[in-house]
Design a protein around this motif. Structure first.
Motif, mmCIF file in Angstrom:
data_model
loop_
_atom_site.group_PDB
_atom_site.id
_atom_site.type_symbol
_atom_site.label_atom_id
_atom_site.label_comp_id
_atom_site.label_asym_id
_atom_site.label_seq_id
_atom_site.Cartn_x
_atom_site.Cartn_y
_atom_site.Cartn_z
ATOM 1 N N SER A 12 0.812 -1.220 0.000
ATOM 2 C CA SER A 12 0.000 0.000 0.000
ATOM 3 C C SER A 12 0.846 1.270 0.000
ATOM 4 O O SER A 12 0.377 2.337 -0.401
ATOM 5 C CB SER A 12 -0.928 0.012 1.215
ATOM 6 O OG SER A 12 -0.160 -0.057 2.402
ATOM 7 N N GLY A 13 2.087 1.178 0.450
ATOM 8 C CA GLY A 13 2.995 2.315 0.330
ATOM 9 C C GLY A 13 3.351 3.027 1.624
ATOM 10 O O GLY A 13 4.391 3.674 1.703
ATOM 11 N N GLU A 14 2.503 2.937 2.632
ATOM 12 C CA GLU A 14 2.785 3.663 3.861
ATOM 13 C C GLU A 14 3.991 3.069 4.578
ATOM 14 O O GLU A 14 4.111 1.862 4.710
ATOM 15 C CB GLU A 14 1.570 3.605 4.788
ATOM 16 C CG GLU A 14 1.750 4.336 6.093
ATOM 17 C CD GLU A 14 0.501 4.289 6.950
ATOM 18 O OE1 GLU A 14 -0.517 3.721 6.497
ATOM 19 O OE2 GLU A 14 0.528 4.828 8.068
ATOM 20 N N LEU A 15 4.868 3.919 5.051
ATOM 21 C CA LEU A 15 6.006 3.468 5.850
ATOM 22 C C LEU A 15 5.563 3.419 7.303
ATOM 23 O O LEU A 15 5.197 4.433 7.885
ATOM 24 C CB LEU A 15 7.176 4.430 5.701
ATOM 25 C CG LEU A 15 8.101 4.179 4.523
ATOM 26 C CD1 LEU A 15 8.911 5.408 4.204
ATOM 27 C CD2 LEU A 15 9.011 2.996 4.801
ATOM 28 N N VAL A 16 5.630 2.239 7.878
ATOM 29 C CA VAL A 16 5.162 2.036 9.241
ATOM 30 C C VAL A 16 6.357 1.931 10.168
ATOM 31 O O VAL A 16 7.217 1.065 9.995
ATOM 32 C CB VAL A 16 4.294 0.762 9.336
ATOM 33 C CG1 VAL A 16 3.840 0.538 10.774
ATOM 34 C CG2 VAL A 16 3.109 0.846 8.396
ATOM 35 N N PHE A 17 6.404 2.808 11.159
ATOM 36 C CA PHE A 17 7.486 2.786 12.136
ATOM 37 C C PHE A 17 7.372 1.536 12.999
ATOM 38 O O PHE A 17 6.295 1.209 13.509
ATOM 39 C CB PHE A 17 7.407 4.047 13.002
ATOM 40 C CG PHE A 17 8.219 3.993 14.251
ATOM 41 C CD1 PHE A 17 7.611 3.806 15.486
ATOM 42 C CD2 PHE A 17 9.588 4.117 14.200
ATOM 43 C CE1 PHE A 17 8.353 3.747 16.646
ATOM 44 C CE2 PHE A 17 10.345 4.061 15.359
ATOM 45 C CZ PHE A 17 9.721 3.875 16.583
ATOM 46 N N LEU A 18 8.496 0.830 13.180
ATOM 47 C CA LEU A 18 8.506 -0.365 14.022
ATOM 48 C C LEU A 18 9.284 -0.133 15.309
ATOM 49 O O LEU A 18 8.811 -0.493 16.391
ATOM 50 C CB LEU A 18 9.127 -1.542 13.256
ATOM 51 C CG LEU A 18 8.377 -2.016 12.019
ATOM 52 C CD1 LEU A 18 9.146 -3.152 11.353
ATOM 53 C CD2 LEU A 18 6.962 -2.456 12.367
ATOM 54 N N ILE A 19 10.492 0.430 15.218
ATOM 55 C CA ILE A 19 11.314 0.578 16.411
ATOM 56 C C ILE A 19 12.363 1.662 16.203
ATOM 57 O O ILE A 19 12.804 1.905 15.071
ATOM 58 C CB ILE A 19 12.011 -0.751 16.787
ATOM 59 C CG1 ILE A 19 12.663 -0.644 18.163
ATOM 60 C CG2 ILE A 19 13.025 -1.143 15.715
ATOM 61 C CD1 ILE A 19 13.135 -1.976 18.715
ATOM 62 N N ARG A 20 12.699 2.330 17.294
ATOM 63 C CA ARG A 20 13.840 3.233 17.327
ATOM 64 C C ARG A 20 14.755 2.772 18.451
ATOM 65 O O ARG A 20 14.281 2.459 19.545
ATOM 66 C CB ARG A 20 13.400 4.673 17.583
ATOM 67 C CG ARG A 20 14.569 5.610 17.925
ATOM 68 C CD ARG A 20 14.106 7.025 18.147
ATOM 69 N NE ARG A 20 14.688 7.591 19.348
ATOM 70 C CZ ARG A 20 15.181 8.822 19.416
ATOM 71 N NH1 ARG A 20 15.168 9.602 18.342
ATOM 72 N NH2 ARG A 20 15.673 9.269 20.543
ATOM 73 N N ASN A 73 18.261 -5.782 24.264
ATOM 74 C CA ASN A 73 17.549 -6.050 23.028
ATOM 75 C C ASN A 73 16.046 -5.915 23.253
ATOM 76 O O ASN A 73 15.578 -5.891 24.385
ATOM 77 C CB ASN A 73 17.886 -7.444 22.513
ATOM 78 C CG ASN A 73 19.290 -7.482 21.949
ATOM 79 O OD1 ASN A 73 19.719 -6.552 21.267
ATOM 80 N ND2 ASN A 73 20.010 -8.545 22.245
ATOM 81 N N GLU A 74 15.329 -5.778 22.147
ATOM 82 C CA GLU A 74 13.886 -5.526 22.221
ATOM 83 C C GLU A 74 13.110 -6.717 21.691
ATOM 84 O O GLU A 74 13.520 -7.358 20.724
ATOM 85 C CB GLU A 74 13.523 -4.318 21.351
ATOM 86 C CG GLU A 74 13.964 -2.994 21.850
ATOM 87 C CD GLU A 74 12.946 -2.311 22.741
ATOM 88 O OE1 GLU A 74 13.348 -1.413 23.484
ATOM 89 O OE2 GLU A 74 11.754 -2.687 22.704
ATOM 90 N N ILE A 75 11.972 -6.963 22.330
ATOM 91 C CA ILE A 75 11.038 -7.959 21.818
ATOM 92 C C ILE A 75 9.655 -7.331 21.861
ATOM 93 O O ILE A 75 9.270 -6.708 22.849
ATOM 94 C CB ILE A 75 11.046 -9.242 22.667
ATOM 95 C CG1 ILE A 75 12.421 -9.913 22.616
ATOM 96 C CG2 ILE A 75 9.968 -10.209 22.175
ATOM 97 C CD1 ILE A 75 12.537 -11.126 23.513
ATOM 98 N N SER A 76 8.920 -7.487 20.762
ATOM 99 C CA SER A 76 7.540 -7.006 20.718
ATOM 100 C C SER A 76 6.711 -8.057 20.000
ATOM 101 O O SER A 76 6.692 -8.117 18.774
ATOM 102 C CB SER A 76 7.473 -5.654 19.995
ATOM 103 O OG SER A 76 6.132 -5.222 19.874
ATOM 104 N N GLY A 77 6.071 -8.886 20.748
ATOM 105 C CA GLY A 77 5.273 -9.966 20.148
ATOM 106 C C GLY A 77 6.155 -10.919 19.357
ATOM 107 O O GLY A 77 7.097 -11.498 19.896
ATOM 108 N N ARG A 78 5.885 -11.041 18.042
ATOM 109 C CA ARG A 78 6.675 -11.941 17.200
ATOM 110 C C ARG A 78 7.949 -11.275 16.683
ATOM 111 O O ARG A 78 8.749 -11.902 15.997
ATOM 112 C CB ARG A 78 5.824 -12.407 16.013
ATOM 113 C CG ARG A 78 4.607 -13.224 16.388
ATOM 114 C CD ARG A 78 3.849 -13.718 15.159
ATOM 115 N NE ARG A 78 3.297 -12.625 14.365
ATOM 116 C CZ ARG A 78 3.786 -12.240 13.196
ATOM 117 N NH1 ARG A 78 4.837 -12.841 12.669
ATOM 118 N NH2 ARG A 78 3.212 -11.247 12.533
ATOM 119 N N THR A 125 9.455 -14.043 14.235
ATOM 120 C CA THR A 125 9.219 -15.437 14.643
ATOM 121 C C THR A 125 7.849 -15.872 14.142
ATOM 122 O O THR A 125 6.898 -15.089 14.190
ATOM 123 C CB THR A 125 9.280 -15.537 16.176
ATOM 124 O OG1 THR A 125 10.550 -15.044 16.618
ATOM 125 C CG2 THR A 125 9.107 -16.969 16.637
ATOM 126 N N ALA A 126 7.775 -17.104 13.665
ATOM 127 C CA ALA A 126 6.489 -17.644 13.177
ATOM 128 C C ALA A 126 5.849 -16.675 12.183
ATOM 129 O O ALA A 126 4.761 -16.151 12.406
ATOM 130 C CB ALA A 126 5.553 -17.932 14.353
#
Lengths: 124, 114
Positions: B42-50, B58-63, B80-81
């Motif tokens: 769709s084109g939108e850039l989605v922020f995941l982590i900074r 280290n960071e974990i967020s769900g999968r 993961t998965a």
């Protein structure tokens, strides 16, 4: 809410047309950005506004003219574009940096750019 | 000079497999910030982590998990998965402390097959 709204989603224009792209955010962000993205490439920064003042212009041709009428709104006026200007145009906003160039804020507020869905522009 | 390298142009895996996207960066700055963004079709850039250069954990967020290794200048991203909805182009980016500009990697196209 991290929403940046861009209109229109799609735009087709001729080389002699004048059109405008619009970007809006209501997150209280005071830095707003325009990017150009060609297929299979990362975004390229075009302009940055910080507190409604143009802070960065990455040597963009004058046929692209940005405007920031208020803290929530950013426009990109297009005139006499070329076919090679066809691309996805993305708007982003963020909390501003500690100075107009974007140095990280001494208060620790995070400079994270949130993007809109973009306008797919085709120039015929 | 600042640089971000995503050596994997495209990765294709079958749903439910784990997948790691590599990101290697170059900077002489002692303070800097690293980002991951997701760009679906769709084109939108989605922020995941900074991530800040001075963060240790280290960071974990769900999968999703991120492995920051300062010693090797890497900031790798593991799903993961995996699921079909994870199919997208993923960008790693570097930001200096001193200005607004994001230095982008070339992106990795992730294809998750059902």
């Amino acid at each position: 809410d991290t929403e940046v709204t861009q209109t229109p989603k799609h735009l087709v224009m001729g080389m002699t047309n004048k059109k405008s792209l619009k970007c809006e955010q209501h997150m209280g962000h005071r830095a707003m950005y325009w990017y150009k993205q060609k297929a299979k490439k990362p975004p390229e920064l075009m302009f940055v506004y910080s507190y409604e003042k143009l802070s960065i212009n990455e040597s963009v041709p004058s046929r692209f003219s940005p405007e920031c009428p208020n803290s929530s709104l950013l426009n990109l006026h297009l005139h006499a574009l070329q076919p090679e200007d066809s691309a996805l145009y993305l708007c982003a906003s963020s909390l501003p940096g500690g100075d107009p160039r974007g140095r990280e804020s001494p208060t620790g507020a995070k400079n994270i750019q949130y993007f809109g869905a973009g306008t797919r522009l085709s120039v015929l | 000079a600042q640089k971000v390298t995503q050596a994997q142009t495209e990765i294709s895996v079958v749903e439910k497999e784990d997948v790691t996207l590599d990101c290697v960066y170059e900077t002489r700055d002692t303070t800097y910030y690293l980002f991951w963004y997701k760009q679906p079709p769709s084109g939108e850039l989605v922020f995941l982590i900074r991530r800040n250069s001075f963060d240790e954990q280290n960071e974990i967020s769900g999968r999703y998990s991120w492995n920051f290794q300062k010693s090797t200048s890497s900031f790798n991203f593991t799903i993961t998965a995996s699921q079909v909805v994870d199919s997208a182009v993923y960008f790693c980016a570097l930001k200096r402390h001193s200005n607004y500009q994001l230095i982008w990697g070339a992106g990795t196209k992730l294809i998750i097959k059902p």
